[in-house]
Design an enzyme around this catalytic site. Structure first.
Site, mmCIF file in Angstrom:
data_model
loop_
_atom_site.group_PDB
_atom_site.id
_atom_site.type_symbol
_atom_site.label_atom_id
_atom_site.label_comp_id
_atom_site.label_asym_id
_atom_site.label_seq_id
_atom_site.Cartn_x
_atom_site.Cartn_y
_atom_site.Cartn_z
ATOM 1 N N GLU A 111 0.859 -1.189 0.000
ATOM 2 C CA GLU A 111 0.000 0.000 0.000
ATOM 3 C C GLU A 111 0.892 1.234 0.000
ATOM 4 O O GLU A 111 0.640 2.205 -0.694
ATOM 5 C CB GLU A 111 -0.932 0.012 1.214
ATOM 6 C CG GLU A 111 -1.804 1.263 1.249
ATOM 7 C CD GLU A 111 -2.897 1.250 2.305
ATOM 8 O OE1 GLU A 111 -3.255 0.171 2.816
ATOM 9 O OE2 GLU A 111 -3.402 2.339 2.625
ATOM 10 N N ARG A 147 -7.582 3.157 12.806
ATOM 11 C CA ARG A 147 -8.490 2.017 12.656
ATOM 12 C C ARG A 147 -8.499 1.151 13.920
ATOM 13 O O ARG A 147 -9.506 0.525 14.247
ATOM 14 C CB ARG A 147 -8.163 1.195 11.410
ATOM 15 C CG ARG A 147 -9.341 0.393 10.913
ATOM 16 C CD ARG A 147 -9.066 -0.268 9.582
ATOM 17 N NE ARG A 147 -9.547 0.475 8.447
ATOM 18 C CZ ARG A 147 -10.833 0.502 8.036
ATOM 19 N NH1 ARG A 147 -11.755 -0.177 8.674
ATOM 20 N NH2 ARG A 147 -11.181 1.200 6.985
ATOM 21 N N GLU A 183 -10.806 -7.718 3.820
ATOM 22 C CA GLU A 183 -10.144 -7.820 5.121
ATOM 23 C C GLU A 183 -10.938 -8.512 6.231
ATOM 24 O O GLU A 183 -10.357 -9.259 7.020
ATOM 25 C CB GLU A 183 -9.758 -6.409 5.608
ATOM 26 C CG GLU A 183 -8.723 -5.730 4.746
ATOM 27 C CD GLU A 183 -8.627 -4.245 5.050
ATOM 28 O OE1 GLU A 183 -9.545 -3.499 4.664
ATOM 29 O OE2 GLU A 183 -7.657 -3.837 5.694
HETATM 30 N N1 MTE Z 1 -6.262 -11.183 -1.585
HETATM 31 C C1 MTE Z 1 -5.207 -11.563 -2.340
HETATM 32 N N2 MTE Z 1 -5.301 -12.697 -3.049
HETATM 33 N N3 MTE Z 1 -4.064 -10.828 -2.371
HETATM 34 C C2 MTE Z 1 -3.927 -9.673 -1.633
HETATM 35 O O1 MTE Z 1 -2.887 -9.019 -1.678
HETATM 36 N N4 MTE Z 1 -4.990 -8.118 -0.043
HETATM 37 C C3 MTE Z 1 -5.988 -7.973 1.005
HETATM 38 C C4 MTE Z 1 -7.358 -8.406 0.494
HETATM 39 N N5 MTE Z 1 -7.282 -9.684 -0.133
HETATM 40 C C5 MTE Z 1 -5.028 -9.256 -0.821
HETATM 41 C C6 MTE Z 1 -6.206 -10.048 -0.858
HETATM 42 C C7 MTE Z 1 -6.096 -6.611 1.513
HETATM 43 S S1 MTE Z 1 -5.019 -6.095 2.695
HETATM 44 C C8 MTE Z 1 -7.059 -5.760 1.074
HETATM 45 S S2 MTE Z 1 -7.225 -4.216 1.714
HETATM 46 C C9 MTE Z 1 -7.984 -6.131 0.006
HETATM 47 O O2 MTE Z 1 -7.775 -7.443 -0.464
HETATM 48 C C10 MTE Z 1 -7.795 -5.148 -1.135
HETATM 49 O O3 MTE Z 1 -8.603 -5.458 -2.207
HETATM 50 P P1 MTE Z 1 -10.160 -5.075 -2.244
HETATM 51 O O4 MTE Z 1 -10.258 -3.658 -1.782
HETATM 52 O O5 MTE Z 1 -10.509 -5.268 -3.651
HETATM 53 O O6 MTE Z 1 -10.851 -6.009 -1.312
HETATM 54 N N1 HPA Z 2 -7.681 1.178 5.522
HETATM 55 C C1 HPA Z 2 -6.709 0.689 4.748
HETATM 56 N N2 HPA Z 2 -5.787 1.401 4.202
HETATM 57 C C2 HPA Z 2 -5.807 2.705 4.441
HETATM 58 C C3 HPA Z 2 -6.781 3.286 5.250
HETATM 59 C C4 HPA Z 2 -7.774 2.479 5.816
HETATM 60 O O1 HPA Z 2 -8.667 2.916 6.523
HETATM 61 N N3 HPA Z 2 -6.522 4.585 5.326
HETATM 62 C C5 HPA Z 2 -5.409 4.782 4.575
HETATM 63 N N4 HPA Z 2 -4.983 3.651 4.045
HETATM 64 MO MO1 MOS Z 3 -5.281 -3.605 2.933
HETATM 65 S S1 MOS Z 3 -4.237 -3.590 4.703
HETATM 66 O O1 MOS Z 3 -6.129 -2.122 3.348
HETATM 67 O O2 MOS Z 3 -4.046 -3.116 1.853
#
Ligand code: MTE
Ligand code: HPA
Ligand code: MOS
Length: 787
Positions: A226, A304, A707
């Protein structure tokens, strides 16, 4: 729909950064980093490295044409160290060479003289010394101080929560390619292309529009990319800027673990006040976050933690204090759950401690305090469409919690050294970036003359299924086959200023933006048809299975014909959609607001079996009732639930991230850092979805999923603890995660071990702990045999 990449991934055809065709004359960079956690740089000597055959140049902080600053929120992070180092693995110099092998060899020939200073690795020590990042924050609800007197029982305790290594399959990497006119294209393995663009522009002293960042997909991020993909992209760009050649920088697994931050370890104090029938009246908690050496995203992660400190419970009187404590570890960063899991672990610990004292089943107190519709959360938002009790009741109906408890009790009565345990784990996770500003997204949709569609959003595919979701949403909106839709790479020249793909909100935000873009195109196509066919009501036109209907009846037009007609009639077939989540806000001066568009709810039941002589355990089953709203791709979402759960279970049990007092990670390879594998996963995993529940805030009623399921894993800690207490009913085990088999053994037999410590054992033996463990088992057996 299956994950669009499934077949290509399986065949090994999907391209990642270093699968792109190699440009001629590409150079390779390698990072020289500090081996000292805290110190002043006295002398940096790169001369010898520079003379090695194949080395093109060695770059240091002095070689940055722009600003040496990449801090994302607080400007406290240099790209290359200047006169001091703050953690082991901090980048100090960069070698650029004709091959990766030469670059790495040259790194070994760089030397640095450092005046060592004492490192701090403990957040409480950092806090006591005033090493605080940002300002500590406190959330209040009700009046904690005046409630303690009304409580029948007050329990206090402490939690120590370990970090977690991301172990994305694709380690950090980037390739920078110089463009004409002094610009740069960066292929980065990042969750945040715009963050890379801004930082690279800054360190090169260029405007943002000179930097193009392109991301096809990344091999996992889990939060670790991120923010922390930025440094490696900037270093590759710096080298490309100086040499005028494409430069690739790839971290080895070892360097990646060494140089990058992890989930934040926390040390927390709690105090909980309850009535004797299990109502929680007051809860106070102090979180000391181990932030590492620079701010990175720590203040956002901390926020958070504050938001999720009461998990899925309504507590009328709450005080939550939290501080980012600066230590000499690599800057800790986002990791699935983003500080939420740590906050939740502490209140689950408090409930465990209180119920153990009351002799009440833990689940009884949990259930009594679950959120109900309209309850006030400590940050001022009232819950809406609250599904805490609904998911719990569904789980109870399907799996019968009381019967599980009874079955486990009778098993435990009948067995001496093998004990079973279980825990119920409800979750409530807020969806939206806690920083309101970040909740915006754009999408660019092109319809080509043959009816095929190309879509670029600001979202990054990291395995989570984003592109599959966007394709499904677009296909549904257009009324055409998903096969017609191609999701393009994420590119800052096509979609600008995207937020990181994070906070589980990527499908929500980019899906909505895509719907808004498609809405514009459909509106134009419908006007055209109204005109062509002399129809009166554009809103009666629909496209279903590629056929154009009017009032539900065929018009004789299909999708390709409509698109072709639009083109020949000079109707625009492209649109840009922009979405900003409505209705959310937060006032940090009052610590109140409505930060989340909605919450995700669910309940898991975890059963384990612990071998109380050996400390080993099995996770027998995990049964979940989860709220996905109306999933657009149920299979993809189920994958997210299973993957999140696996990561949560690993965090709570096996993944022990150890570092020593000098700030060196001891578990710095996959030989010493144990990940959950397929054998570790529960023998039975059952995931039920709430049926027929809409989410008015998600595209087509979907809910975010990325998450929240990780936090079901927290239940494993309490299930193991439950079994341990069946073996040692009076013991007050520490709330110290992860609860590894080694810790289970040590805690169950603490007294035996204490007896052994007085010189009876060879102190110097390297595997002293192992020997202790074995001796403990032997002695314990003897103890039992002697009655
Ligand atoms: N799933 C896979 N396969 N790979 C990833 O890196 N990241 C996780 C989750 N699932 C991740 C994953 C995290 S930390 C987040 S915030 C979300 O996916 C981000 O994607 P989304 O916002 O589309 O759910
Ligand atoms: N969640 C995940 N990533 C982030 C956030 C949050 O609330 N704020 C900034 N980066
Ligand atoms: Mo997920 S920790 O918000 O990349």
């Amino acid at each position: 729909m299956k994950h669009i990449d499934a077949a290509a991934h399986t065949r090994g055809e999907s391209q990642y950064v270093d699968d792109l065709p190699q440009p001629a004359e590409m150079l390779y960079a390698a990072v020289f980093s500090s081996d000292v956690a805290h110190g002043k740089i006295l002398k940096l000597d790169t001369a010898k490295a520079g003379t090695i055959d194949g080395v093109v140049m060695v770059l240091t902080a002095a070689d940055l044409p722009g600003e040496n600053q990449i801090g994302p929120i607080i400007q406290d992070e240099t790209l290359l160290a200047v006169d001091a180092v703050h953690y082991v693995g901090e980048p100090v110099a960069l070698v650029v060479a004709t091959s990766p092998e030469v670059a790495h060899k040259a790194v070994k020939n760089i030397s640095v003289k450092i005046k060592e200073l004492r490192p701090v690795t403990d957040p409480r020590e950092a806090f006591a010394k005033g090493q605080i990042i940002g300002t500590p924050r406190t959330f209040h609800l009700g009046d904690v101080d005046n409630t303690w007197a009304q409580c029948d029982l007050i329990m206090e305790g402490r939690c120590d929560i370990s970090g977690q290594e991301h172990v994305y399959l694709e380690t950090q990497r980037a390739r920078a390619v110089p463009l004409e006119g002094g610009g740069m294209r960066i292929h980065s393995s990042t969750q945040s292309p715009a963050a890379v663009q801004r930082a690279a522009a800054k360190i090169l002293g260029l405007p943002n529009n000179k930097i193009e960042v392109d991301v096809k997909r990344i091999g996992g991020g889990f939060g670790g990319k991120e923010d922390q993909a930025t440094a490696w992209s900037c270093l590759a760009a710096l080298a490309a800027w100086h040499t005028g050649k494409p430069v690739e920088l790839v971290l080895s697994r070892h360097d990646d673990i060494k140089m990058t931050g992890k989930r934040h370890p926390y040390s927390s104090d709690f105090k909980i006040g309850v009535t004797k029938d299990g109502k929680i009246l007051a809860y106070e908690v102090k979180h000391y976050q181990n932030s590492g050496a620079t701010a990175d995203l720590s203040t956002a992660v901390l926020e958070r933690t504050l938001f999720h400190s009461t998990n899925s419970y309504f507590v009328p009187n709450v005080k939550i204090f939290a501080a980012c404590c600066r230590t000499n570890l690599p800057p800790n960063t986002a990791f699935r759950g983003f500080g939420g899991p740590q906050g939740m672990f502490v209140i689950e610990s408090a409930i465990a401690k209180a119920t153990e004292k009351l002799g009440m089943p833990r689940e009884e107190m949990q259930y009594k305090n679950l959120l109900q519709e309209g309850d006030m959360l400590p940050y001022g938002q009232r819950t809406a469409d609250t599904r805490s009790r609904i998911t719990w009741d569904e789980a109870d109906k399907a799996f019968n919690i009381a019967a599980i408890h009874k079955r486990i009790d009778s098993y435990n009565e009948a067995h001496f050294e093998i004990k079973k345990g279980f825990a119920v784990m409800p979750i409530c996770f807020g969806i939206s970036f806690t920083n309101t500003m970040l909740n915006q997204a754009s999408s660019l949709v092109h319809v080509y003359t043959d009816g095929s569609v190309g879509i670029t959003t600001g979202g990054v595919e990291m395995g989570q299924g984003l592109i599959t979701n966007i394709a499904a949403i677009a296909a549904k909106a257009l009324g055409i086959r998903p096969e017609r839709i191609k999701i393009e790479s994420t590119n800052t020249t096509r979609v600008a200023n995207m937020s990181a793909s994070a906070a589980s909100a990527t499908t929500d935000l980019n899906g909505h933006a895509t719907l808004l873009a498609i809405g514009q195109i459909l509106e134009r196509l419908k006007s055209l048809l109204v005109h062509e066919q002399h129809l009166s009501h554009a809103e009666k036109i629909t496209i279903v299975d590629e056929q154009v209907l009017y009032d539900g009846q065929p018009t004789g037009w299909d999708w390709p014909k409509l698109v072709q007609k639009a083109y020949t009639s000079r109707v625009a077939l492209s649109a840009h959609g922009y979405y900003a989540t409505p209705g959310i806000w937060f006032d940090r001066t009052k610590e109140k607001g409505h930060p989340f568009a909605y919450h995700v709810f669910g309940t898991a039941i975890i059963e384990v079996t612990v071998d109380c002589l050996r400390g080993t355990y099995d996770i027998n089953s995990v049964k979940i009732v989860h709220d996905l709203g109306r999933p657009i791709n149920e299979l993809v979402d189920r994958g997210q639930i299973e993957g999140g759960l696996a990561q949560g279970l690993g965090w709570m049990t096996l993944e022990e991230l150890k570092f020593d007092d000098t700030g060196h990670y001891l578990s710095n390879s996959l030989a010493t850092y144990k990940l959950p594998d397929v054998y570790f996963m529960p023998d039975l995993l059952e995931v039920k979805l709430l049926e027929n529940v809409d989410n008015p805030r998600g595209p087509y009623g979907t809910k975010a999923v990325g998450e929240p399921p990780l936090m079901y894993g927290i239940g494993a800690f309490f299930a193991i603890r439950h079994a341990m207490r069946a073996f040692r009913p009076k013991a007050d085990f520490p709330f110290h995660s992860p609860l590894t088999p080694e810790k289970v053994l040590m805690q169950l037999h603490a007294e035996v071990l204490d007896n052994l410590k007085d010189g009876k054992l060879e102190k110097k033996t390297k595997r002293r702990r192992d020997v202790l463990a074995i001796k403990a088992v032997v002695l314990f057996k003897q103890k039992i045999e002697n009655g």
